[in-house]
Each structure stands twice: as C-alpha cells, then as structure tokens.
Design a protein around this motif. Structure first.
Motif, PDB file in Angstrom:
ATOM      1  N   PHE A  13      44.345  45.647   4.067  1.00 30.82           N
ATOM      2  CA  PHE A  13      45.351  45.453   3.025  1.00 30.82           C
ATOM      3  C   PHE A  13      45.080  44.085   2.421  1.00 30.82           C
ATOM      4  O   PHE A  13      45.448  43.066   3.008  1.00 30.82           O
ATOM      5  N   LEU A  16      43.968  41.216   4.682  1.00 29.18           N
ATOM      6  CA  LEU A  16      44.336  41.552   6.061  1.00 29.18           C
ATOM      7  C   LEU A  16      43.504  42.750   6.542  1.00 29.18           C
ATOM      8  O   LEU A  16      43.727  43.884   6.123  1.00 29.18           O
ATOM      9  N   VAL A  18      42.789  45.488   9.017  1.00 38.25           N
ATOM     10  CA  VAL A  18      43.630  46.168  10.003  1.00 38.25           C
ATOM     11  C   VAL A  18      42.780  47.046  10.931  1.00 38.25           C
ATOM     12  O   VAL A  18      42.875  46.939  12.146  1.00 38.25           O
ATOM     13  N   PRO A  37      48.124  47.622  21.135  1.00 36.07           N
ATOM     14  CA  PRO A  37      49.261  46.722  20.949  1.00 36.07           C
ATOM     15  C   PRO A  37      49.963  46.952  19.620  1.00 36.07           C
ATOM     16  O   PRO A  37      49.364  47.508  18.689  1.00 36.07           O
ATOM     17  N   SER A  38      51.206  46.524  19.539  1.00 38.54           N
ATOM     18  CA  SER A  38      51.959  46.622  18.290  1.00 38.54           C
ATOM     19  C   SER A  38      51.248  45.829  17.205  1.00 38.54           C
ATOM     20  O   SER A  38      50.704  44.759  17.462  1.00 38.54           O
ATOM     21  N   GLY A  39      51.223  46.395  16.015  1.00 36.45           N
ATOM     22  CA  GLY A  39      50.595  45.712  14.897  1.00 36.45           C
ATOM     23  C   GLY A  39      49.092  45.866  14.848  1.00 36.45           C
ATOM     24  O   GLY A  39      48.426  45.293  13.986  1.00 36.45           O
ATOM     25  N   ALA A  40      48.522  46.666  15.756  1.00 37.07           N
ATOM     26  CA  ALA A  40      47.072  46.815  15.814  1.00 37.07           C
ATOM     27  C   ALA A  40      46.539  47.605  14.612  1.00 37.07           C
ATOM     28  O   ALA A  40      45.409  47.398  14.177  1.00 37.07           O
ATOM     29  N   GLY A  41      47.348  48.534  14.117  1.00 32.33           N
ATOM     30  CA  GLY A  41      46.883  49.377  13.021  1.00 32.33           C
ATOM     31  C   GLY A  41      46.965  50.858  13.351  1.00 32.33           C
ATOM     32  O   GLY A  41      46.387  51.699  12.658  1.00 32.33           O
ATOM     33  N   LYS A  42      47.719  51.211  14.377  1.00 32.19           N
ATOM     34  CA  LYS A  42      47.786  52.612  14.823  1.00 32.19           C
ATOM     35  C   LYS A  42      48.443  53.505  13.764  1.00 32.19           C
ATOM     36  O   LYS A  42      47.909  54.566  13.421  1.00 32.19           O
ATOM     37  N   SER A  43      49.590  53.070  13.274  1.00 31.05           N
ATOM     38  CA  SER A  43      50.268  53.887  12.261  1.00 31.05           C
ATOM     39  C   SER A  43      49.439  53.966  10.981  1.00 31.05           C
ATOM     40  O   SER A  43      49.434  54.993  10.297  1.00 31.05           O
ATOM     41  N   THR A  44      48.740  52.888  10.683  1.00 29.02           N
ATOM     42  CA  THR A  44      47.862  52.891   9.512  1.00 29.02           C
ATOM     43  C   THR A  44      46.799  53.982   9.643  1.00 29.02           C
ATOM     44  O   THR A  44      46.495  54.696   8.680  1.00 29.02           O
ATOM     45  N   GLN A  78      56.879  57.609  12.951  1.00 28.44           N
ATOM     46  CA  GLN A  78      57.443  56.709  13.953  1.00 28.44           C
ATOM     47  C   GLN A  78      58.937  56.499  13.731  1.00 28.44           C
ATOM     48  O   GLN A  78      59.694  56.385  14.681  1.00 28.44           O
ATOM     49  N   ARG A 206      44.712  43.789  16.319  1.00 27.07           N
ATOM     50  CA  ARG A 206      44.190  43.798  14.955  1.00 27.07           C
ATOM     51  C   ARG A 206      43.150  42.700  14.746  1.00 27.07           C
ATOM     52  O   ARG A 206      43.372  41.580  15.218  1.00 27.07           O
TER      53      ARG A 206
HETATM   54  N1  ADP Z   1      51.212  49.237   3.251  1.00 26.18           N
HETATM   55  C1  ADP Z   1      50.917  48.079   3.862  1.00 26.18           C
HETATM   56  N2  ADP Z   1      50.647  46.969   3.131  1.00 26.18           N
HETATM   57  C2  ADP Z   1      50.317  45.812   3.728  1.00 26.18           C
HETATM   58  N3  ADP Z   1      50.215  45.634   5.065  1.00 26.18           N
HETATM   59  C3  ADP Z   1      50.476  46.695   5.833  1.00 26.18           C
HETATM   60  C4  ADP Z   1      50.837  47.979   5.294  1.00 26.18           C
HETATM   61  N4  ADP Z   1      51.015  48.841   6.313  1.00 26.18           N
HETATM   62  C5  ADP Z   1      50.798  48.140   7.441  1.00 26.18           C
HETATM   63  N5  ADP Z   1      50.458  46.859   7.163  1.00 26.18           N
HETATM   64  C6  ADP Z   1      50.101  45.825   8.139  1.00 26.18           C
HETATM   65  O1  ADP Z   1      49.028  46.336   8.923  1.00 26.18           O
HETATM   66  C7  ADP Z   1      49.154  45.930  10.272  1.00 26.18           C
HETATM   67  C8  ADP Z   1      49.123  47.150  11.159  1.00 26.18           C
HETATM   68  O2  ADP Z   1      50.320  47.905  10.974  1.00 26.18           O
HETATM   69  P1  ADP Z   1      50.576  49.283  11.732  1.00 26.18           P
HETATM   70  O3  ADP Z   1      49.474  50.221  11.434  1.00 26.18           O
HETATM   71  O4  ADP Z   1      51.948  49.704  11.383  1.00 26.18           O
HETATM   72  O5  ADP Z   1      50.493  48.816  13.259  1.00 26.18           O
HETATM   73  P2  ADP Z   1      50.926  49.604  14.605  1.00 26.18           P
HETATM   74  O6  ADP Z   1      51.364  50.982  14.219  1.00 26.18           O
HETATM   75  O7  ADP Z   1      49.716  49.580  15.479  1.00 26.18           O
HETATM   76  O8  ADP Z   1      52.036  48.798  15.220  1.00 26.18           O
HETATM   77  C9  ADP Z   1      50.440  45.116  10.360  1.00 26.18           C
HETATM   78  O9  ADP Z   1      50.109  43.762  10.300  1.00 26.18           O
HETATM   79  C10 ADP Z   1      51.214  45.544   9.137  1.00 26.18           C
HETATM   80  O10 ADP Z   1      52.057  44.513   8.698  1.00 26.18           O
END
Ligand code: ADP
Ligand code: MG
Length: 259
Positions: A13, A16, A18, A37-44, A78, A206
């Motif tokens: 992003f 950043l 991810v 870990p949280s914030g790693a990029g799993k949901s992404t 989530q 991340r």
């Molecule tokens: N649409 C977006 N725009 C900018 N940053 C994003 C976006 N979606 C997620 N991020 C950033 O990407 C990183 C990974 O997020 P996420 O995939 O939600 O992590 P996880 O699910 O592993 O906790 C975080 O730092 C989050 O702030």
C-alpha cells in the motif's frame, strides 16, 4: 489434487510493503491455516483472493489463472459478519441471494441446515439476540451454504471469549470432518491452527512471507486423548518458537513424519 496455488504473491500500500512474496498450496478437501502475527498482512491476502484488491504474483485455481474470484470462494470476513437489521435466516440467505437465488429459494436451501449449526429455533431471531458463538455459527452457515469450491475463514473465532472459542473450534472440527470442505483459515491462535489444520503456513511479521510450513499428521478428532493432546502441544511449541524467532525443532521428513 492441488486446488489453490499461490506463487510469490506480493502487495504494497504505497510505501508500506505488506506481502513480500507468499507462496502456498491448498489441496482438495484439505484444511490449511495461515498463522501469523496481527498486522502481518493475512486479511490482505484474502482480499487478493476474493478480488477486492489487486496484487502481484501468481494465483492459480485448479491449474488455471484465478480470474473468476467470486465464483471460487465463500468468504467469511473478520468483522461485521452479520447484518444487524436482517433476521438470522435472512443473514444466512444473503450469499445465495447475491448469487441470484430468490429469497424464497434461498430460505428453502438454508432452513434444513439450522439444526446442524446449533441454531434451530433462532431462524427469525435478530443477530443481537444471539450469543457470540451463535452469531459466528450463523456467519459460517451463510458461508458454507454458498457451496463454493473453497472456504476462506478470516479469524472466525477471534472475537469470542476463550471458552466459547474452544467450543466453536471443536464444533468446526466435527463439521469439517463430516463435510471435508477445502478450507483456508486465517488465525493468530497457534492452538486453533494445530487443532483444525492438516497443514499450517507460518507467516513472518510484515512484510509477510512464509517462514515455515508445518504438517499436522494427528488423527481426528484431535481432542480425544491425552496422548494426542501431548503431541499437539509439541507441535504448538515448535510453531511458537518459529514465531518468536527461535530455532525450529520441528521439521518434516520426506515421508511426511514430524521429527
Ligand atoms: N486498504 C489499505 N490501505 C492501506 N493500508 C492497509 C490497507 N489494508 C491493510 N492495510 C495495512 O496493511 C497491513 C496488514 O493488514 P492486514 O492484512 O489487515 O493484517 P492482518 O490481517 O494480518 O492483521 C496493516 O499495517 C494495515 O494497516
Ligand atoms: Mg486480519
């Protein structure tokens, strides 16, 4: 047979970074977890799979490039899984209605499933009237009834209290044994990953990449005996060491046995 195949999937992003190149496979009928870990990029990563975001790298399904994202995956997000203004049954039908089924036909499809999901008698309740565990089962019902090729579950039990979470994990394991869905589960709970998975991909912080792939060759159900619990605990300890940056005491030999 490999269904999902990711090779060097990357996503940033802006500045950043991810996902720094994630490669993984999910076979037919396999339950695979992504642990990180949280914030790693799993949901992404899931957003790339569902087509909500675009990234780089190769994503293939049944040997062909993944372009019909929506048709392949039933996705349980989530957060905000249930719509508070729809009754439970109308939440359960939502995915089918999006697929083009009439509400009436969709209700006929979902109604017989309520008992197996522990929701009998709550069809016409509002989400706010359900316990946290029941809400998550309703969200899962809505996901599996879509009969897609693969389930994507993003921390389905993350918001539940510990006891409810443990009960839900056991319930999901039983349901999975009966249905053999092809499933990819995101979690940051090591015990949950070991209880539910055939294999686990451990992600780094991340920018995420796969630091370890762990097979869980334990018989099911996993909660039966003390001996099994000890084996599971040993696998958990190995994964925790990996996540915390320690040497990895668990590896997989060529015959798939844990050493
Ligand atoms: N649409 C977006 N725009 C900018 N940053 C994003 C976006 N979606 C997620 N991020 C950033 O990407 C990183 C990974 O997020 P996420 O995939 O939600 O992590 P996880 O699910 O592993 O906790 C975080 O730092 C989050 O702030
Ligand atoms: Mg997430």
């Amino acid at each position: 047979m490999t269904r999902l195949e990711l090779r060097d999937v990357r996503k940033s992003f802006g500045a950043l970074e991810v996902l720094a190149g994630v490669s993984l496979d999910v076979g037919a009928g396999e339950f695979v977890s992504i642990l990180g870990p949280s914030g790693a990029g799993k949901s992404t990563l899931f957003q790339l799979l569902t087509g909500a975001l675009k990234g780089e790298g190769s994503m293939r399904f049944d040997g062909a490039p993944l372009d019909d994202h929506g048709a392949r995956f039933a996705f349980m997000p989530q957060r905000d899984a249930l719509m508070p203004w729809r009754r439970v049954i109308d939440n359960a039908t939502l995915g089918l209605e999006v697929q083009g089924l009439s509400r009436r036909a969709a209700r006929q499809r979902v109604a017989p499933l309520f008992a197996g999901f522990g929701l009998a008698g709550f069809e016409r309740a509002w989400p706010a009237e359900l316990s946290g565990g029941m809400r998550q089962r309703a969200a899962l019902l809505r996901t599996v009834v879509q009969q897609r090729d693969m389930l994507l579950l993003d921390e389905p039990f993350g918001a539940l209290d510990a006891l409810t979470r443990a009960a839900m994990q056991r319930w999901l394991e039983t349901m999975w044994q009966g249905n053999r869905w092809t499933a990819l589960l995101i979690t940051h709970d090591v015990r949950e990953a070991v209880l539910l998975s055939d294999r686990i991909y451990v992600l780094s912080a991340r920018p995420a990449r796969v630091v370890s792939e762990v097979a869980v060759p334990l018989p099911r159900p996993r909660t039966e005996s003390a001996a099994l619990a000890r084996e599971a605990a040993a696998i958990e300890a190995g994964i925790l060491d990996t996540l915390l940056g320690q040497p990895i005491p668990i590896s997989r030999s060529s015959d798939g046995e844990l050493k």
